[in-house]
Design an enzyme around this catalytic site. Structure first.
Site, short mmCIF file in Angstrom:
data_model
loop_
_atom_site.label_atom_id
_atom_site.label_comp_id
_atom_site.label_asym_id
_atom_site.label_seq_id
_atom_site.Cartn_x
_atom_site.Cartn_y
_atom_site.Cartn_z
N THR A 112 5.00 14.89 0.16
CA THR A 112 6.08 15.18 -0.80
C THR A 112 5.92 14.38 -2.10
O THR A 112 5.03 13.55 -2.23
CB THR A 112 7.45 14.85 -0.19
OG1 THR A 112 7.56 13.41 -0.10
CG2 THR A 112 7.62 15.49 1.18
N ARG A 164 -10.30 -1.02 -1.04
CA ARG A 164 -9.63 -1.82 -2.08
C ARG A 164 -8.91 -3.04 -1.52
O ARG A 164 -8.78 -4.06 -2.18
CB ARG A 164 -8.68 -0.92 -2.88
CG ARG A 164 -9.44 0.00 -3.82
CD ARG A 164 -8.75 1.32 -4.09
NE ARG A 164 -9.60 2.16 -4.95
CZ ARG A 164 -10.61 2.90 -4.48
NH1 ARG A 164 -10.91 2.90 -3.16
NH2 ARG A 164 -11.37 3.60 -5.31
N ASN A 175 0.04 -7.40 -9.82
CA ASN A 175 0.42 -6.25 -9.00
C ASN A 175 -0.73 -5.83 -8.10
O ASN A 175 -1.70 -5.23 -8.56
CB ASN A 175 0.83 -5.07 -9.89
CG ASN A 175 1.45 -3.95 -9.08
OD1 ASN A 175 1.36 -3.93 -7.84
ND2 ASN A 175 2.07 -3.00 -9.76
N HIS A 217 7.55 12.05 -2.96
CA HIS A 217 7.96 10.65 -2.77
C HIS A 217 6.87 9.67 -3.19
O HIS A 217 7.17 8.56 -3.64
CB HIS A 217 8.35 10.43 -1.31
CG HIS A 217 9.19 9.21 -1.13
ND1 HIS A 217 9.02 8.34 -0.07
CD2 HIS A 217 10.20 8.69 -1.87
CE1 HIS A 217 9.90 7.36 -0.19
NE2 HIS A 217 10.63 7.54 -1.25
N VAL A 223 0.85 -1.19 0.00
CA VAL A 223 0.00 0.00 0.00
C VAL A 223 0.88 1.23 0.00
O VAL A 223 1.78 1.35 0.86
CB VAL A 223 -0.92 0.03 1.24
CG1 VAL A 223 -1.80 1.29 1.22
CG2 VAL A 223 -1.79 -1.22 1.30
N VAL A 224 0.65 2.11 -0.96
CA VAL A 224 1.37 3.39 -1.02
C VAL A 224 0.31 4.49 -0.89
O VAL A 224 -0.59 4.58 -1.73
CB VAL A 224 2.13 3.54 -2.34
CG1 VAL A 224 2.97 4.82 -2.33
CG2 VAL A 224 3.02 2.32 -2.59
N ILE A 225 0.39 5.26 0.18
CA ILE A 225 -0.59 6.32 0.43
C ILE A 225 0.11 7.67 0.33
O ILE A 225 1.17 7.87 0.92
CB ILE A 225 -1.24 6.16 1.82
CG1 ILE A 225 -1.98 4.82 1.90
CG2 ILE A 225 -2.21 7.33 2.08
CD1 ILE A 225 -2.59 4.53 3.26
N1 LIG Z 1 5.84 5.73 1.73
C1 LIG Z 1 5.71 4.39 1.42
C2 LIG Z 1 6.81 3.59 1.18
N2 LIG Z 1 8.07 4.12 1.27
C3 LIG Z 1 9.25 3.30 1.47
C4 LIG Z 1 9.86 2.82 0.16
O1 LIG Z 1 9.03 1.86 -0.48
C5 LIG Z 1 11.22 2.15 0.43
O2 LIG Z 1 11.02 1.05 1.32
C6 LIG Z 1 12.20 3.12 1.03
O3 LIG Z 1 12.33 4.25 0.19
C7 LIG Z 1 13.58 2.47 1.23
O4 LIG Z 1 14.10 2.03 -0.01
N3 LIG Z 1 6.65 2.29 0.86
C8 LIG Z 1 5.39 1.73 0.76
O5 LIG Z 1 5.26 0.53 0.48
N4 LIG Z 1 4.30 2.51 1.00
C9 LIG Z 1 4.40 3.83 1.32
O6 LIG Z 1 3.37 4.51 1.54
C1 LIG Z 2 4.27 7.49 -0.32
C2 LIG Z 2 5.23 8.05 0.63
O1 LIG Z 2 6.42 8.01 0.46
C3 LIG Z 2 4.66 8.76 1.79
O2 LIG Z 2 4.11 7.83 2.69
C4 LIG Z 2 5.74 9.53 2.48
O3 LIG Z 2 5.12 10.64 3.04
P1 LIG Z 2 5.77 12.09 2.85
O4 LIG Z 2 5.69 12.40 1.36
O5 LIG Z 2 4.89 12.99 3.69
O6 LIG Z 2 7.19 12.00 3.35
#
Ligand SMILES: Nc1c(NC[C@H](O)[C@H](O)[C@H](O)CO)[nH]c(=O)[nH]c1=O
Ligand SMILES: CC(=O)[C@@H](O)COP(=O)(O)O
Length: 139
Positions: free
Chosen positions: A72, A112, A98, A74, A66-68
């Site tokens: 930033t 989801r 995926n 990121h 899960v990526v939320i």
């Molecule tokens: N922000 C989220 C991350 N961030 C971590 C990266 O995936 C990675 O592990 C780090 O940058 C070290 O290489 N990962 C997720 O799965 N979900 C997020 O919301």
């Molecule tokens: C998807 C991400 O990397 C997020 O969880 C990180 O949060 P931020 O952009 O506020 O550092």
């Protein structure tokens, strides 16, 4: 029966538990077996799949995570690059579904991840099953 590896990016445990339930349920219902490994985040999933595929021990793979969106850029990197790298592996003939959610907030992710709602974990598992069927058909 095929053997799958579920690779989970365990960033949000409670959401992953639902996704994994859906993926395992779908694979079991289709008559397949599965193992589970855990990596820190979505950016580590493609590399883990590539390493595991080299072993020859697995017929297919299910990516779970899960990526939320945060504050930033990121989010774009994590969501986009994990998806791009997984797609590249798929284009190399590795059967991958995926199931890494990329959402604006937790509410969207819950809907989801929940097997009783959109069941994206189960959907990803069945995508991997279908790709494996096609690879076997074309071999
Ligand atoms: N922000 C989220 C991350 N961030 C971590 C990266 O995936 C990675 O592990 C780090 O940058 C070290 O290489 N990962 C997720 O799965 N979900 C997020 O919301
Ligand atoms: C998807 C991400 O990397 C997020 O969880 C990180 O949060 P931020 O952009 O506020 O550092």
């Amino acid at each position: 029966m095929a053997h799958f590896l579920i690779v989970e990016a365990r960033f949000y445990s409670h959401l992953n538990d639902m996704l994994i339930e859906g993926a395992k349920g779908a694979l079991e219902a289709a008559g397949h077996s599965a193992e589970l490994i855990t990596v820190p985040g979505a950016l580590e999933v493609p590399g883990a799949i590539a390493m595991a595929a080299e072993s020859g021990r697995y017929d297919g793979f299910v990516a779970i995570g899960v990526v939320i969106r945060g504050e930033t850029y990121h989010f774009e990197i994590v969501a986009g690059e994990s998806a791009r790298a997984i797609m590249a592996l798929t284009m190399d003939g590795i059967a991958i579904g995926n199931g890494i959610l990329t959402t604006e907030n937790e509410e969207q992710a819950i809907v989801r991840a929940d097997p009783a709602q959109k069941n994206k974990g189960g959907e990803a598992a069945m995508a991997a099953v279908r790709l494996l069927e096609l690879r076997d058909q074309f071999d």
